[in-house]
Design an enzyme around this catalytic site. Structure first.
Site, PDB file in Angstrom:
ATOM      1  N   CYS A 177     -39.714  -1.465 -14.074  1.00  0.00           N
ATOM      2  CA  CYS A 177     -40.806  -0.683 -13.506  1.00  0.00           C
ATOM      3  C   CYS A 177     -41.958  -1.621 -13.176  1.00  0.00           C
ATOM      4  CB  CYS A 177     -41.334   0.322 -14.533  1.00  0.00           C
ATOM      5  SG  CYS A 177     -40.183   1.576 -15.014  1.00  0.00           S
ATOM      6  N   CYS A 185     -30.311  -0.258 -18.361  1.00  0.00           N
ATOM      7  CA  CYS A 185     -29.502  -0.479 -17.160  1.00  0.00           C
ATOM      8  C   CYS A 185     -29.999  -1.650 -16.325  1.00  0.00           C
ATOM      9  CB  CYS A 185     -29.474   0.802 -16.321  1.00  0.00           C
ATOM     10  SG  CYS A 185     -31.108   1.467 -15.992  1.00  0.00           S
ATOM     11  N   CYS A 196     -33.561   4.798 -14.478  1.00  0.00           N
ATOM     12  CA  CYS A 196     -32.242   4.183 -14.484  1.00  0.00           C
ATOM     13  C   CYS A 196     -31.857   3.951 -13.027  1.00  0.00           C
ATOM     14  CB  CYS A 196     -31.239   5.078 -15.196  1.00  0.00           C
ATOM     15  SG  CYS A 196     -29.821   4.159 -15.776  1.00  0.00           S
TER      16      CYS A 196
END
Length: 140
Positions: free
Chosen positions: A89, A85, A11
């Protein structure tokens, strides 16, 4: 996936949702799963309302600190979970990527954080059932 699967919760600030998720997974799965959490722009501290909400269920995250997301953390994880959020990645083949759509606890009181905490627990329980179920005859 290895004998001991690894999970990375991501996050942006690594101060609320990802910290609660990591704590739930550690609490519920014990040493059956390796747990990490990180964020692309870590906050200065874990959200106090998240700390309080987790303390209410007997889990202490008061000593946790937000951590920076690294490529190595993703590479070393079997499952990478973003928390709704907008954080992303790096993508590596063979990894499993999930996005859990969760409300943001930032700036909210513990009353607003409790339902988020409980939703995270439910999601973590489902994850454990998939990646690290209790073996027959074993105790959790």
């Amino acid at each position: 996936m290895a004998d001991k699967p690894s999970v990375l919760f991501v996050c942006v600030h690594n101060a609320g949702r990802s910290q609660m998720a990591a704590a739930w997974l550690t609490h519920l799965a014990g040493d059956r799963v390796e747990v990490r959490s990180a964020g692309s722009s870590p906050g200065d501290q874990v959200n106090p309302a998240a700390v309080e909400a987790m303390a209410e269920v007997g889990i202490d995250i008061s000593t946790e600190t937000p951590k920076i997301l690294t490529v190595d953390a993703v590479r070393e994880s079997d499952v990478c979970i973003t928390m709704g959020c907008g954080d992303t990645c790096p993508v590596f083949p063979g990894k499993r990527y999930l996005d859990w759509k969760l409300d943001d606890p930032a700036g909210q009181g513990v009353e607003a954080v409790r339902p988020i905490r409980d939703e995270i627990k439910t999601l973590v329980e489902g994850l454990i059932a998939e990646i690290a179920p209790t073996k027959p005859g074993a105790t959790a």
